[in-house]
Design an enzyme around this catalytic site. Structure first.
Site, mmCIF file in Angstrom:
data_model
loop_
_atom_site.group_PDB
_atom_site.id
_atom_site.type_symbol
_atom_site.label_atom_id
_atom_site.label_comp_id
_atom_site.label_asym_id
_atom_site.label_seq_id
_atom_site.Cartn_x
_atom_site.Cartn_y
_atom_site.Cartn_z
ATOM 1 N N SER A 75 0.858 -1.188 0.000
ATOM 2 C CA SER A 75 0.000 0.000 0.000
ATOM 3 C C SER A 75 0.885 1.225 0.000
ATOM 4 O O SER A 75 1.959 1.225 0.624
ATOM 5 C CB SER A 75 -0.902 0.039 1.242
ATOM 6 O OG SER A 75 -2.033 -0.769 1.082
ATOM 7 N N GLU A 121 -1.361 18.849 -6.092
ATOM 8 C CA GLU A 121 -2.719 18.848 -6.633
ATOM 9 C C GLU A 121 -3.636 17.860 -5.911
ATOM 10 O O GLU A 121 -4.797 17.737 -6.245
ATOM 11 C CB GLU A 121 -2.670 18.512 -8.131
ATOM 12 C CG GLU A 121 -1.882 19.505 -8.965
ATOM 13 C CD GLU A 121 -0.369 19.294 -8.921
ATOM 14 O OE1 GLU A 121 0.358 20.098 -9.527
ATOM 15 O OE2 GLU A 121 0.082 18.304 -8.272
ATOM 16 N N SER A 122 -3.152 17.098 -4.929
ATOM 17 C CA SER A 122 -3.871 16.164 -4.068
ATOM 18 C C SER A 122 -3.028 14.905 -3.867
ATOM 19 O O SER A 122 -1.938 14.995 -3.314
ATOM 20 C CB SER A 122 -5.271 15.823 -4.568
ATOM 21 O OG SER A 122 -6.023 15.277 -3.498
ATOM 22 N N HIS A 159 -3.127 0.023 -3.711
ATOM 23 C CA HIS A 159 -2.975 -1.206 -2.926
ATOM 24 C C HIS A 159 -2.914 -2.370 -3.908
ATOM 25 O O HIS A 159 -3.696 -2.429 -4.861
ATOM 26 C CB HIS A 159 -4.111 -1.433 -1.938
ATOM 27 C CG HIS A 159 -3.841 -2.628 -1.070
ATOM 28 N ND1 HIS A 159 -2.946 -2.581 -0.015
ATOM 29 C CD2 HIS A 159 -4.284 -3.899 -1.128
ATOM 30 C CE1 HIS A 159 -2.877 -3.774 0.543
ATOM 31 N NE2 HIS A 159 -3.673 -4.595 -0.108
ATOM 32 N N CYS A 167 -6.952 18.325 -7.808
ATOM 33 C CA CYS A 167 -7.691 19.571 -7.598
ATOM 34 C C CYS A 167 -7.716 20.361 -8.904
ATOM 35 O O CYS A 167 -6.681 20.501 -9.563
ATOM 36 C CB CYS A 167 -7.034 20.401 -6.500
ATOM 37 S SG CYS A 167 -7.144 19.647 -4.868
#
Length: 432
Positions: free
Chosen positions: A56, A63-64, A69, A84
């Site tokens: 993971s 931008e985020s 996973h 974003c």
């Protein structure tokens, strides 16, 4: 198109051959590359390997973020990409990852984040005390695991060295708590912080035991037997060599390591082992250990040291080989090897001890212990065959070890440990 604060792409990738390697470094590298491919600015990363398998991770971008996973047993990965605004296209990341992970097929669904018609903007002003700071890169975890346990070390960066030789995958990382770490085929071989405990006990304890055990056998008791020629099987990174060269009476140190790339990587990246490679007595042979032994004349060595931190690397040295190994030793010589954790792999110590009994008397088999934090369970056992135990060392013998330990600035081994190492817990003694 409805105005939103950002975009959310949910991806599923199927039948990915790249995931079968279950390599956390590779998964991290591909997610980083995907972020770069779409023009995102990486702020930090965090990846973790689960036991027995699965990765993971998150790549935080200005931008985020991107998350993943993996289910390597199914060749499957689930990936979320959050952005974003509309400055970057998450669909390009989907196409990039599908190609790089070799997915046979995949699916994706996009969700819009925060429809503006439903939002009520608030007046928001940071407090005067708020400080703008650049967050440090999040560290990733370096994990060794099998079906029963896992050991994780926090690493600080991408691999310092990573390559696939003809024989194995070689990796070197910088870790937060244990310095540099060497892995072979994802198995931890050593760390800078505690490798000396293992190598000192594999070398110095049997070397001094040889000297003290053979004192009375020498025709001139004032000049006891000394080791002159030593053979090391394995240990191509140089850790065992660094300890052996401390003994000035040695004349020849032969090291047999089939994988030349291990030594090359060590010389370049494991600077704390550098002295091992500059000693003129060291002769390195890049060949198979059993082939080298087959072409070695009888009575060639005073000691044979088998360095195998992974129990599977001891498998070639089974009962049939010990008769030949014993024939290569001079009178009074010995062989020593690690027999791994009696907690995790008790059968290794038990089987090797029984194999050796066919060629040495029981009173010439000396199991002993050392404590090494990054070894499975923290306990490592060893066996030296061909030497007899002394119940206690004389004052002069203790003084000799202590002088050596202080002069060489040893990390672990000293006179008190020499005797104490032979004291076995009940559960270990019962294995024998």
């Amino acid at each position: 198109m409805t105005q939103t604060l950002g975009r959310h792409l949910l991806l599923e990738l199927y039948d990915c051959p790249a995931l079968l390697l279950d390599d956390v470094a590779q998964v991290e590298a591909q997610l980083r590359a995907a972020a770069n491919h779409i023009g995102a600015s990486i702020v930090g990363v965090m990846f973790h390997h689960f036991a027995p398998y699965g990765v993971s991770g998150v790549v935080v971008i200005e931008e985020s973020h991107l998350t993943i996973h993996t289910w390597p047993e199914w060749g499957f990965a689930s990936i979320d990409i959050f952005t974003c605004g509309d400055s970057i296209d998450p669909w390009q990341a989907y196409l990039f990852l599908k190609e790089k992970l070799g997915a046979a097929h995949g699916s994706a669904m996009e969700m819009r984040r925060g429809e503006k018609r439903l939002l009520n903007r608030q007046d928001y002003f940071p407090t005067q005390n708020a400080q703008i700071a650049t967050a440090p890169l999040l560290q990733s975890w370096l994990t060794e695991r099998d079906e029963t346990f896992a050991l994780s070390l926090k690493r600080l960066s991408a691999p310092l060295f990573q390559a696939q030789s003809h024989y194995q995958k070689i990796e070197i990382y910088q870790t937060q708590a244990y310095g540099k770490a060497l892995l072979l085929d994802a198995k931890l071989v050593l760390t800078e912080k505690d490798e000396a405990a293992y190598h000192e006990m594999l070398v110095h304890l049997p070397f001094f035991q040889f000297q003290f055990s053979n004192f009375d056998k020498h025709p001139n008791p004032e000049t006891p037997l000394t080791l002159q020629k030593v053979l090391i099987l394995g240990g191509g990174e140089g850790g065992i060599l660094r300890q052996a060269i401390r003994h000035q009476h040695l004349q020849v140190i032969d090291l047999v390591e089939i994988d030349e790339m291990v030594g090359q990587a060590s010389r370049q990246y494991l600077d704390f082992l550098a002295p091992a490679w500059r000693d003129s007595r060291v002769r390195v042979h890049h060949t198979n250990a059993t082939d080298f032994l087959a072409h070695t004349p009888p009575e060639s060595y005073d000691a044979i040291l088998i360095d195998a931190t992974d129990s599977k690397r001891l498998l070639p040295f089974e009962k049939a080989h010990y008769a030949h190994i014993k024939s290569l030793l001079r009178k009074g010589g010995f062989v020593v090897m690690p027999t791994h954790s009696p907690y995790i792999e008790p059968q290794v110590l038990q089987n090797q001890y029984r194999n050796l009994q066919d060629f040495w008397d029981k009173n010439e088999l000396l199991p002993y212990l050392a404590h090494i934090p990054t070894f499975p369970s923290g306990m490592c056992s060893f066996i030296v065959a061909g030497l007899k135990r002394k119940e206690s060392l004389s004052h002069m013998e203790k003084k000799e070890i202590q002088f050596f330990s202080e002069k060489e600035k040893l990390f672990y081994y000293n006179a008190e440990l020499h005797t104490a190492a032979f004291a076995l817990p009940n559960f270990v003694a019962r294995l024998l």
